[in-house]
Design a protein around this motif. Structure first.
Motif, mmCIF file in Angstrom:
data_model
loop_
_atom_site.group_PDB
_atom_site.id
_atom_site.type_symbol
_atom_site.label_atom_id
_atom_site.label_comp_id
_atom_site.label_asym_id
_atom_site.label_seq_id
_atom_site.Cartn_x
_atom_site.Cartn_y
_atom_site.Cartn_z
ATOM 1 N N VAL A 164 3.784 -3.774 0.079
ATOM 2 C CA VAL A 164 4.587 -4.788 -0.591
ATOM 3 C C VAL A 164 4.000 -5.094 -1.967
ATOM 4 O O VAL A 164 4.684 -4.968 -2.980
ATOM 5 C CB VAL A 164 4.652 -6.081 0.254
ATOM 6 C CG1 VAL A 164 5.414 -7.168 -0.508
ATOM 7 C CG2 VAL A 164 5.297 -5.805 1.604
ATOM 8 N N ALA A 165 2.729 -5.497 -1.986
ATOM 9 C CA ALA A 165 2.110 -5.886 -3.250
ATOM 10 C C ALA A 165 0.591 -5.843 -3.114
ATOM 11 O O ALA A 165 0.059 -5.976 -2.019
ATOM 12 C CB ALA A 165 2.553 -7.288 -3.664
ATOM 13 N N GLY A 166 -0.072 -5.667 -4.258
ATOM 14 C CA GLY A 166 -1.523 -5.672 -4.282
ATOM 15 C C GLY A 166 -2.020 -6.397 -5.516
ATOM 16 O O GLY A 166 -1.298 -6.527 -6.511
ATOM 17 N N ILE A 167 -3.255 -6.869 -5.442
ATOM 18 C CA ILE A 167 -3.830 -7.610 -6.552
ATOM 19 C C ILE A 167 -5.311 -7.281 -6.647
ATOM 20 O O ILE A 167 -6.009 -7.166 -5.637
ATOM 21 C CB ILE A 167 -3.590 -9.132 -6.392
ATOM 22 C CG1 ILE A 167 -4.004 -9.897 -7.645
ATOM 23 C CG2 ILE A 167 -4.276 -9.677 -5.147
ATOM 24 C CD1 ILE A 167 -3.473 -11.336 -7.668
ATOM 25 N N ASN A 171 -5.626 2.587 -9.228
ATOM 26 C CA ASN A 171 -4.404 1.774 -9.258
ATOM 27 C C ASN A 171 -3.559 2.070 -8.029
ATOM 28 O O ASN A 171 -2.375 1.771 -7.992
ATOM 29 C CB ASN A 171 -3.599 2.021 -10.531
ATOM 30 C CG ASN A 171 -3.191 3.471 -10.663
ATOM 31 O OD1 ASN A 171 -3.578 4.299 -9.849
ATOM 32 N ND2 ASN A 171 -2.426 3.797 -11.675
ATOM 33 N N ASN A 172 -4.195 2.648 -7.015
ATOM 34 C CA ASN A 172 -3.499 3.082 -5.810
ATOM 35 C C ASN A 172 -3.556 2.012 -4.728
ATOM 36 O O ASN A 172 -4.008 2.270 -3.603
ATOM 37 C CB ASN A 172 -4.092 4.393 -5.305
ATOM 38 C CG ASN A 172 -5.610 4.390 -5.354
ATOM 39 O OD1 ASN A 172 -6.230 3.392 -5.692
ATOM 40 N ND2 ASN A 172 -6.201 5.513 -4.987
ATOM 41 N N TYR A 173 -3.093 0.826 -5.067
ATOM 42 C CA TYR A 173 -3.124 -0.281 -4.130
ATOM 43 C C TYR A 173 -2.107 -0.129 -3.008
ATOM 44 O O TYR A 173 -2.141 -0.893 -2.046
ATOM 45 C CB TYR A 173 -2.904 -1.597 -4.882
ATOM 46 C CG TYR A 173 -4.139 -2.026 -5.620
ATOM 47 C CD1 TYR A 173 -4.526 -1.393 -6.788
ATOM 48 C CD2 TYR A 173 -4.934 -3.050 -5.127
ATOM 49 C CE1 TYR A 173 -5.680 -1.769 -7.452
ATOM 50 C CE2 TYR A 173 -6.091 -3.441 -5.792
ATOM 51 C CZ TYR A 173 -6.454 -2.793 -6.952
ATOM 52 O OH TYR A 173 -7.597 -3.166 -7.612
ATOM 53 N N ASP A 174 -1.230 0.835 -3.128
ATOM 54 C CA ASP A 174 -0.250 1.065 -2.080
ATOM 55 C C ASP A 174 -0.762 1.998 -0.979
ATOM 56 O O ASP A 174 -0.028 2.277 -0.028
ATOM 57 C CB ASP A 174 1.032 1.641 -2.670
ATOM 58 C CG ASP A 174 0.791 2.961 -3.389
ATOM 59 O OD1 ASP A 174 1.774 3.678 -3.652
ATOM 60 O OD2 ASP A 174 -0.373 3.269 -3.714
ATOM 61 N N ASP A 175 -2.001 2.430 -1.092
ATOM 62 C CA ASP A 175 -2.579 3.385 -0.161
ATOM 63 C C ASP A 175 -3.309 2.627 0.952
ATOM 64 O O ASP A 175 -4.446 2.202 0.789
ATOM 65 C CB ASP A 175 -3.531 4.317 -0.906
ATOM 66 C CG ASP A 175 -3.996 5.470 -0.045
ATOM 67 O OD1 ASP A 175 -4.921 6.198 -0.463
ATOM 68 O OD2 ASP A 175 -3.430 5.676 1.047
ATOM 69 N N ALA A 176 -2.653 2.485 2.088
ATOM 70 C CA ALA A 176 -3.189 1.649 3.165
ATOM 71 C C ALA A 176 -4.590 2.033 3.641
ATOM 72 O O ALA A 176 -5.401 1.139 3.912
ATOM 73 C CB ALA A 176 -2.211 1.649 4.337
#
Length: 127
Positions: free
Chosen positions: A48-51, A106-111
């Motif tokens: 969903v989102a990362g910070i 910048n791969n905050y979508d990588d669980a």
């Protein structure tokens, strides 16, 4: 170690808003990047989102970035997910995740880059 506790999930009408919170605790709580994922019944978990740890940079799934906003309060080691104009398809269990900053570029979508996960909070959007 980081312990994550999500709150804020509930039943809401379509078009409404909801803010989820996730409190991080533990010795490393102030050293982690944070993210939100969700999983709907019968579907795979999705980002969903990362910070970032500092909070200076945020990342979103394209389909949600105009309705959702992630933020964090580093003084309280808490991350938030503001969700607006909710749709029935947003119904899911929402999970907070934490990962050490060095895990990411910048791969905050990588669980798999996240080291710790919360138990999840249920969001149900009624049509």
């Amino acid at each position: 170690q980081v312990h994550l506790a999500e709150t804020g999930g509930r039943l809401v009408q379509a078009g409404g808003s909801l803010r989820l919170s996730c409190a991080a605790s533990g010795r490393a709580a102030g050293s982690v990047a944070l993210g939100w994922f969700r999983q709907a019944p019968g579907k795979e978990r999705e980002f969903v989102a990362g910070i970032t740890r500092s909070g200076d940079n945020t990342y979103y799934t394209d389909t949600m970035k105009d309705r959702f906003a992630i933020s964090r309060d580093n003084a309280k080691n808490t991350v938030f997910l503001q969700m607006n104009r909710l749709k029935p398809e947003d119904t899911a269990v929402y999970y907070c995740a934490a990962g050490f900053a060095l895990n990411f570029y910048n791969n905050y979508d990588d669980a798999p880059r996240y080291n710790y996960w919360g138990q999840g909070t249920q969001v149900t959007v009624a049509s």
